[in-house]
Design a protein around this motif. Structure first.
Motif, PDB file in Angstrom:
ATOM      1  N   TYR A 175       0.826  -1.205   0.000  1.00 18.67           N
ATOM      2  CA  TYR A 175       0.000   0.000   0.000  1.00 18.67           C
ATOM      3  C   TYR A 175       0.861   1.257   0.000  1.00 18.67           C
ATOM      4  CZ  TYR A 175      -3.836  -3.128   1.226  1.00 18.67           C
ATOM      5  OH  TYR A 175      -4.754  -4.126   1.239  1.00 18.67           O
ATOM      6  N   GLY A 176       1.932   1.259   0.756  1.00 21.01           N
ATOM      7  CA  GLY A 176       2.844   2.399   0.762  1.00 21.01           C
ATOM      8  C   GLY A 176       3.498   2.607  -0.586  1.00 21.01           C
ATOM      9  N   LEU A 177       3.847   1.512  -1.264  1.00 22.84           N
ATOM     10  CA  LEU A 177       4.432   1.610  -2.595  1.00 22.84           C
ATOM     11  C   LEU A 177       3.426   2.164  -3.596  1.00 22.84           C
ATOM     12  CD1 LEU A 177       7.062   0.964  -4.097  1.00 22.84           C
ATOM     13  CD2 LEU A 177       6.075  -1.244  -4.672  1.00 22.84           C
ATOM     14  N   LEU A 178       2.174   1.740  -3.503  1.00 26.00           N
ATOM     15  CA  LEU A 178       1.144   2.276  -4.392  1.00 26.00           C
ATOM     16  C   LEU A 178       0.907   3.771  -4.142  1.00 26.00           C
ATOM     17  CD1 LEU A 178      -1.482  -0.617  -4.389  1.00 26.00           C
ATOM     18  CD2 LEU A 178       0.047   0.081  -6.233  1.00 26.00           C
ATOM     19  N   ILE A 179       0.933   4.182  -2.888  1.00 25.05           N
ATOM     20  CA  ILE A 179       0.785   5.604  -2.570  1.00 25.05           C
ATOM     21  C   ILE A 179       1.943   6.403  -3.144  1.00 25.05           C
ATOM     22  CG2 ILE A 179       0.752   7.258  -0.666  1.00 25.05           C
ATOM     23  CD1 ILE A 179      -1.860   5.793  -1.039  1.00 25.05           C
ATOM     24  N   SER A 180       3.158   5.871  -3.062  1.00 26.73           N
ATOM     25  CA  SER A 180       4.295   6.610  -3.620  1.00 26.73           C
ATOM     26  C   SER A 180       4.200   6.703  -5.132  1.00 26.73           C
ATOM     27  CB  SER A 180       5.617   5.966  -3.204  1.00 26.73           C
ATOM     28  OG  SER A 180       5.751   4.686  -3.784  1.00 26.73           O
ATOM     29  N   PHE A 181       3.707   5.652  -5.796  1.00 29.37           N
ATOM     30  CA  PHE A 181       3.501   5.750  -7.241  1.00 29.37           C
ATOM     31  C   PHE A 181       2.441   6.776  -7.598  1.00 29.37           C
ATOM     32  CE2 PHE A 181       5.099   1.197  -7.971  1.00 29.37           C
ATOM     33  CZ  PHE A 181       6.366   1.660  -8.240  1.00 29.37           C
ATOM     34  N   SER A 182       1.383   6.863  -6.790  1.00 28.69           N
ATOM     35  CA  SER A 182       0.351   7.864  -7.077  1.00 28.69           C
ATOM     36  C   SER A 182       0.842   9.276  -6.794  1.00 28.69           C
ATOM     37  CB  SER A 182      -0.915   7.556  -6.279  1.00 28.69           C
ATOM     38  OG  SER A 182      -0.682   7.745  -4.896  1.00 28.69           O
ATOM     39  N   ILE A 183       1.756   9.452  -5.828  1.00 27.58           N
ATOM     40  CA  ILE A 183       2.327  10.765  -5.579  1.00 27.58           C
ATOM     41  C   ILE A 183       3.206  11.196  -6.752  1.00 27.58           C
ATOM     42  CG2 ILE A 183       4.002  12.005  -4.146  1.00 27.58           C
ATOM     43  CD1 ILE A 183       2.909  10.451  -1.736  1.00 27.58           C
ATOM     44  N   LEU A 184       4.002  10.266  -7.254  1.00 31.69           N
ATOM     45  CA  LEU A 184       4.916  10.608  -8.351  1.00 31.69           C
ATOM     46  C   LEU A 184       4.230  10.666  -9.702  1.00 31.69           C
ATOM     47  CD1 LEU A 184       8.031   8.519  -7.332  1.00 31.69           C
ATOM     48  CD2 LEU A 184       7.684  10.975  -7.104  1.00 31.69           C
ATOM     49  N   GLY A 185       3.077  10.008  -9.832  1.00 31.33           N
ATOM     50  CA  GLY A 185       2.406   9.922 -11.132  1.00 31.33           C
ATOM     51  C   GLY A 185       1.586  11.103 -11.498  1.00 31.33           C
TER      52      GLY A 185
END
Length: 138
Positions: free
Chosen positions: A128-138
């Motif tokens: 979940y943390g990795l998905l949040i970081s991808f959404s922040i960078l995307g």
């Protein structure tokens, strides 16, 4: 050239000497404190030497930052924090869940499926943390 060799020697010694101190601490009682002191000394010594070697030279003024560059830096920091902290939390959760699951499995081997589900749920925190970081960078 000499600074690179000096830094490499210090880095290698900062790895070898604490390992040697740890191996010697296993043979003596109270050697843990000596190994810890050796680790701390070489860690901070390497840190100081690296700072001296990396930050010597000419100082030049930087160009003024624009607002977009500052916002981009905050995005990377937020992504790194969300991934890093969620992985630390997942590690703590998996450690607790896996040890409890192994204890429960020693009592009753029929609950292996339930135990694996709890361990997988704890591990999903990192995803979940990795998905949040991808959404922040995307």
């Amino acid at each position: 050239m000499i600074t690179k060799v000096l830094f490499a020697v210090i880095l290698i010694s900062s790895i070898l000497f604490p390992v040697g101190g740890f191996m010697l601490s296993k043979k003596k009682e109270g050697g843990f404190k000596a190994a810890l002191a050796c680790n701390l000394f070489f860690f901070f010594g390497t840190l100081v030497v690296a700072d001296v070697l990396l930050f010597t030279g000419n100082v030049q003024a930087a160009a003024p930052e624009t607002e977009a560059v500052a916002v981009e830096g905050w995005r990377y920091l937020a992504a790194a924090l969300s991934t890093g902290l969620s992985c630390i939390g997942a590690g703590i959760a998996v450690a607790s869940a896996a040890s409890a699951a192994l204890g429960a499995l020693s009592e009753d081997s029929g609950i292996m499926g339930k135990a694996l589900i709890f361990v997988a749920l704890a591990e999903s925190i990192a995803l979940y943390g990795l998905l949040i970081s991808f959404s922040i960078l995307g």
